[in-house]
Design a protein around this motif. Structure first.
Motif, PDB file in Angstrom:
ATOM      1  N   ILE A  92       7.548  56.689  50.056  1.00  0.00           N
ATOM      2  CA  ILE A  92       7.562  55.543  50.973  1.00  0.00           C
ATOM      3  C   ILE A  92       6.334  55.698  51.859  1.00  0.00           C
ATOM      4  CG2 ILE A  92       8.785  54.411  52.881  1.00  0.00           C
ATOM      5  CD1 ILE A  92      11.415  55.420  51.703  1.00  0.00           C
ATOM      6  N   LEU A  93       5.437  54.720  51.786  1.00  0.00           N
ATOM      7  CA  LEU A  93       4.130  54.869  52.436  1.00  0.00           C
ATOM      8  C   LEU A  93       3.861  53.714  53.398  1.00  0.00           C
ATOM      9  CD1 LEU A  93       1.189  56.030  52.591  1.00  0.00           C
ATOM     10  CD2 LEU A  93       0.709  54.821  50.454  1.00  0.00           C
ATOM     11  N   ALA A  94       3.681  54.058  54.679  1.00  0.00           N
ATOM     12  CA  ALA A  94       3.235  53.065  55.672  1.00  0.00           C
ATOM     13  C   ALA A  94       1.784  53.429  55.982  1.00  0.00           C
ATOM     14  CB  ALA A  94       4.085  53.128  56.927  1.00  0.00           C
ATOM     15  N   PRO A  95       0.834  52.717  55.403  1.00  0.00           N
ATOM     16  CA  PRO A  95      -0.553  53.174  55.462  1.00  0.00           C
ATOM     17  C   PRO A  95      -1.198  53.034  56.833  1.00  0.00           C
ATOM     18  CG  PRO A  95      -0.468  50.997  54.483  1.00  0.00           C
ATOM     19  CD  PRO A  95       0.963  51.423  54.706  1.00  0.00           C
ATOM     20  N   LEU A 121       1.259  46.613  54.336  1.00  0.00           N
ATOM     21  CA  LEU A 121       0.967  46.480  52.914  1.00  0.00           C
ATOM     22  C   LEU A 121      -0.236  47.340  52.519  1.00  0.00           C
ATOM     23  CD1 LEU A 121       1.880  44.801  50.408  1.00  0.00           C
ATOM     24  CD2 LEU A 121       0.223  43.066  51.103  1.00  0.00           C
ATOM     25  N   VAL A 122      -0.098  48.086  51.423  1.00  0.00           N
ATOM     26  CA  VAL A 122      -1.266  48.764  50.844  1.00  0.00           C
ATOM     27  C   VAL A 122      -1.957  47.731  49.967  1.00  0.00           C
ATOM     28  CG1 VAL A 122      -2.120  50.694  49.473  1.00  0.00           C
ATOM     29  CG2 VAL A 122       0.029  50.932  50.736  1.00  0.00           C
ATOM     30  N   MET A 123      -3.231  47.497  50.228  1.00  0.00           N
ATOM     31  CA  MET A 123      -3.957  46.457  49.493  1.00  0.00           C
ATOM     32  C   MET A 123      -4.485  46.996  48.165  1.00  0.00           C
ATOM     33  SD  MET A 123      -3.476  44.011  51.502  1.00  0.00           S
ATOM     34  CE  MET A 123      -4.460  42.705  50.753  1.00  0.00           C
ATOM     35  N   ALA A 125      -3.359  47.752  45.255  1.00  0.00           N
ATOM     36  CA  ALA A 125      -2.742  48.961  44.708  1.00  0.00           C
ATOM     37  C   ALA A 125      -1.471  48.580  43.950  1.00  0.00           C
ATOM     38  CB  ALA A 125      -2.404  49.934  45.843  1.00  0.00           C
ATOM     39  N   ASP A 126      -1.111  49.421  43.002  1.00  0.00           N
ATOM     40  CA  ASP A 126       0.015  49.119  42.120  1.00  0.00           C
ATOM     41  C   ASP A 126       1.348  49.567  42.753  1.00  0.00           C
ATOM     42  OD1 ASP A 126       1.578  48.503  39.958  1.00  0.00           O
ATOM     43  OD2 ASP A 126       0.964  50.247  38.779  1.00  0.00           O
ATOM     44  N   ILE A 127       1.685  48.991  43.901  1.00  0.00           N
ATOM     45  CA  ILE A 127       2.939  49.399  44.552  1.00  0.00           C
ATOM     46  C   ILE A 127       4.126  48.676  43.907  1.00  0.00           C
ATOM     47  CG2 ILE A 127       2.111  50.182  46.789  1.00  0.00           C
ATOM     48  CD1 ILE A 127       2.281  47.423  47.823  1.00  0.00           C
ATOM     49  N   ASP A 128       5.308  49.291  44.051  1.00  0.00           N
ATOM     50  CA  ASP A 128       6.481  48.764  43.347  1.00  0.00           C
ATOM     51  C   ASP A 128       7.348  47.876  44.221  1.00  0.00           C
ATOM     52  OD1 ASP A 128       6.439  50.400  40.691  1.00  0.00           O
ATOM     53  OD2 ASP A 128       5.898  51.788  42.295  1.00  0.00           O
ATOM     54  N   LEU A 129       7.306  48.109  45.539  1.00  0.00           N
ATOM     55  CA  LEU A 129       8.151  47.326  46.442  1.00  0.00           C
ATOM     56  C   LEU A 129       7.501  47.314  47.821  1.00  0.00           C
ATOM     57  CD1 LEU A 129      11.032  45.966  46.932  1.00  0.00           C
ATOM     58  CD2 LEU A 129      11.801  48.226  47.652  1.00  0.00           C
ATOM     59  N   TYR A 130       7.699  46.213  48.547  1.00  0.00           N
ATOM     60  CA  TYR A 130       7.195  46.108  49.921  1.00  0.00           C
ATOM     61  C   TYR A 130       8.393  45.791  50.820  1.00  0.00           C
ATOM     62  CZ  TYR A 130       4.331  44.259  53.813  1.00  0.00           C
ATOM     63  OH  TYR A 130       3.752  44.015  55.033  1.00  0.00           O
ATOM     64  N   VAL A 131       8.615  46.611  51.850  1.00  0.00           N
ATOM     65  CA  VAL A 131       9.730  46.375  52.773  1.00  0.00           C
ATOM     66  C   VAL A 131       9.148  46.097  54.151  1.00  0.00           C
ATOM     67  CG1 VAL A 131      11.846  47.297  53.783  1.00  0.00           C
ATOM     68  CG2 VAL A 131      11.214  47.938  51.446  1.00  0.00           C
ATOM     69  N   ASP A 164      -5.245  47.620  59.678  1.00  0.00           N
ATOM     70  CA  ASP A 164      -3.832  47.331  59.387  1.00  0.00           C
ATOM     71  C   ASP A 164      -3.708  45.878  58.921  1.00  0.00           C
ATOM     72  OD1 ASP A 164      -1.113  46.791  59.467  1.00  0.00           O
ATOM     73  OD2 ASP A 164      -0.788  47.627  61.469  1.00  0.00           O
ATOM     74  N   ASN A 165      -3.274  45.693  57.678  1.00  0.00           N
ATOM     75  CA  ASN A 165      -3.136  44.333  57.142  1.00  0.00           C
ATOM     76  C   ASN A 165      -2.202  43.481  58.009  1.00  0.00           C
ATOM     77  OD1 ASN A 165      -3.477  42.305  54.953  1.00  0.00           O
ATOM     78  ND2 ASN A 165      -1.294  42.645  54.701  1.00  0.00           N
ATOM     79  N   ASN A 166      -1.195  44.110  58.601  1.00  0.00           N
ATOM     80  CA  ASN A 166      -0.286  43.355  59.481  1.00  0.00           C
ATOM     81  C   ASN A 166      -1.052  42.695  60.624  1.00  0.00           C
ATOM     82  OD1 ASN A 166       1.968  44.026  58.070  1.00  0.00           O
ATOM     83  ND2 ASN A 166       2.677  45.605  59.491  1.00  0.00           N
ATOM     84  N   ALA A 167      -2.013  43.430  61.173  1.00  0.00           N
ATOM     85  CA  ALA A 167      -2.762  42.906  62.325  1.00  0.00           C
ATOM     86  C   ALA A 167      -3.445  41.595  61.956  1.00  0.00           C
ATOM     87  CB  ALA A 167      -3.782  43.933  62.792  1.00  0.00           C
ATOM     88  N   LYS A 168      -3.929  41.521  60.719  1.00  0.00           N
ATOM     89  CA  LYS A 168      -4.579  40.282  60.261  1.00  0.00           C
ATOM     90  C   LYS A 168      -3.552  39.162  60.180  1.00  0.00           C
ATOM     91  CE  LYS A 168      -8.180  42.575  57.553  1.00  0.00           C
ATOM     92  NZ  LYS A 168      -7.772  43.981  57.533  1.00  0.00           N
TER      93      LYS A 168
END
Ligand code: BGC
Length: 338
Positions: A92-95, A121-123, A125-131, A164-168
């Motif tokens: 579980i990765l919060a970048p 969100l990790v941009m 990248a082949d992630i499996d799920l986003y929470v 941080d993608n959230n900030a955008k």
């Protein structure tokens, strides 16, 4: 010659990283092992995330290995490599850095692990799920709150960390309502700045500068979260303007709730991070067991449409703080009304 000398080390790393994927038989009677990498503990919300994850993991009988990188992308990379070397079953990765963290995902995938992108969100990248939450909506709620209170005047628009993608997303959401009024000339955005690593002291300095440059004529401040709002309000207080200029926030931190009650912060956006952290751990367990996870939508990270669980943010101000934050048990009455 040099290259030759390096080879054994590379070989050892590859072997140790591939081990979890190669030995599924070991997983049988052993506890599921979840690796978690968080960016910081400087904002109260991440302390709560960590706490909830530990509680849920204990209740579910899983082994949780958690690392905090303290806003350092290189450190996050090496901490995640350590987690892989500890044979975690999922990550579980919060970048900290939305772009460079894709290398972490690559390493995890190379050894057959699934990766959940948590909150941020990790941009690419082949992630499996986003929470996460509907983050554009978080920003839109902040912007809407300000324009309802201050339909014209001088605005300071602060955004979170550019890494941080959230900030955008928060910024895009807020500007989606502020910008049309800026285009008519009703609102003047006198400052539009990113806050490195979401640091409150940087937010404070920026507001001090904007106050000086505009002879204190500031009518509203878009602060991206509660911690930066704290810095903003400190700068406003120095100019005798705390409580007179609406300031936004998000996270429903205890100190922000206190400021809302005493009138120096106009609002916050409540995100139920207890639910978020719980969903992430429960999803991780299901994914390790090969079970399917219910999702609410998909989010594109420039590589793929990532299946996502997106929770709903809620505006909190003086009028509903008791109901939303206290009655729900998120904060204690004694913390908010001191
Ligand atoms: C989170 C916010 C938090 C900020 C700073 C963002 O990615 O969504 O809740 O305040 O990071 O830590």
């Amino acid at each position: 010659m040099k290259r030759h000398l390096l080879m054994p080390a590379v070989f050892i790393i590859i072997v140790s990283l591939s081990a979890p994927g190669c030995m599924p038989a070991q997983k049988g009677p052993q506890k599921i092992k979840i690796g978690v990498s968080l960016p910081t503990q400087r904002d109260e919300r991440w302390v709560r995330d960590a706490q909830t994850m530990r509680e849920v993991a204990e209740k579910e009988g899983v082994d949780l290995r958690m690392q905090i990188c303290d806003n350092d992308a290189a450190r996050q990379m090496s901490q995640c490599e350590n987690l892989l070397a500890e044979y975690v079953d999922i990550l579980i990765l919060a970048p900290h850095d939305a772009s460079s963290a894709s290398a972490i995902v690559d390493e995890a995938k190379a050894v057959g692990l699934k990766v959940i992108s948590y909150d941020r969100l990790v941009m690419d990248a082949d992630i499996d799920l986003y929470v996460s939450f509907d983050n554009f909506e978080v920003g839109r709620l902040q912007g809407q709150y300000l324009v309802d209170k201050v339909p014209k005047g001088n605005y300071i628009a602060l955004a979170g960390a550019p890494t941080d993608n959230n900030a955008k997303l928060y910024r895009d959401g807020a500007l989606s309502v502020i910008k049309p009024l800026a285009d008519t000339g009703a609102i003047k955005i006198v400052m539009d700045q990113w806050v490195t690593d979401w640091q409150p002291t940087i937010a404070m300095n920026l507001v001090q500068n904007a106050l000086t440059a505009n002879d204190n004529r500031i009518n509203a401040v878009l602060a991206p979260n509660d911690n930066t709002a704290g810095g903003v309000i400190q700068a406003l207080a120095q100019a005798g303007l705390a409580g007179k200029v609406p300031v936004t926030g998000q996270d429903a931190e205890v100190t922000a709730a206190e400021r809302i009650v005493n009138g120096t912060q106009a609002m916050t956006v409540y995100k139920d991070t207890k639910q978020q952290a719980t969903e992430a751990i429960l999803a991780a367990i299901k994914m390790v067991k090969g079970e399917s996870v219910d999702t609410t939508s998909t989010v594109n990270n420039k590589k793929k449409d990532v299946p996502a669980i997106l929770l709903k943010p809620v505006v909190v101000d003086k009028s509903n703080i008791d109901k939303v934050l206290i009655d729900s048990g998120f904060l204690k009455r004694s913390e908010v009304y001191r």
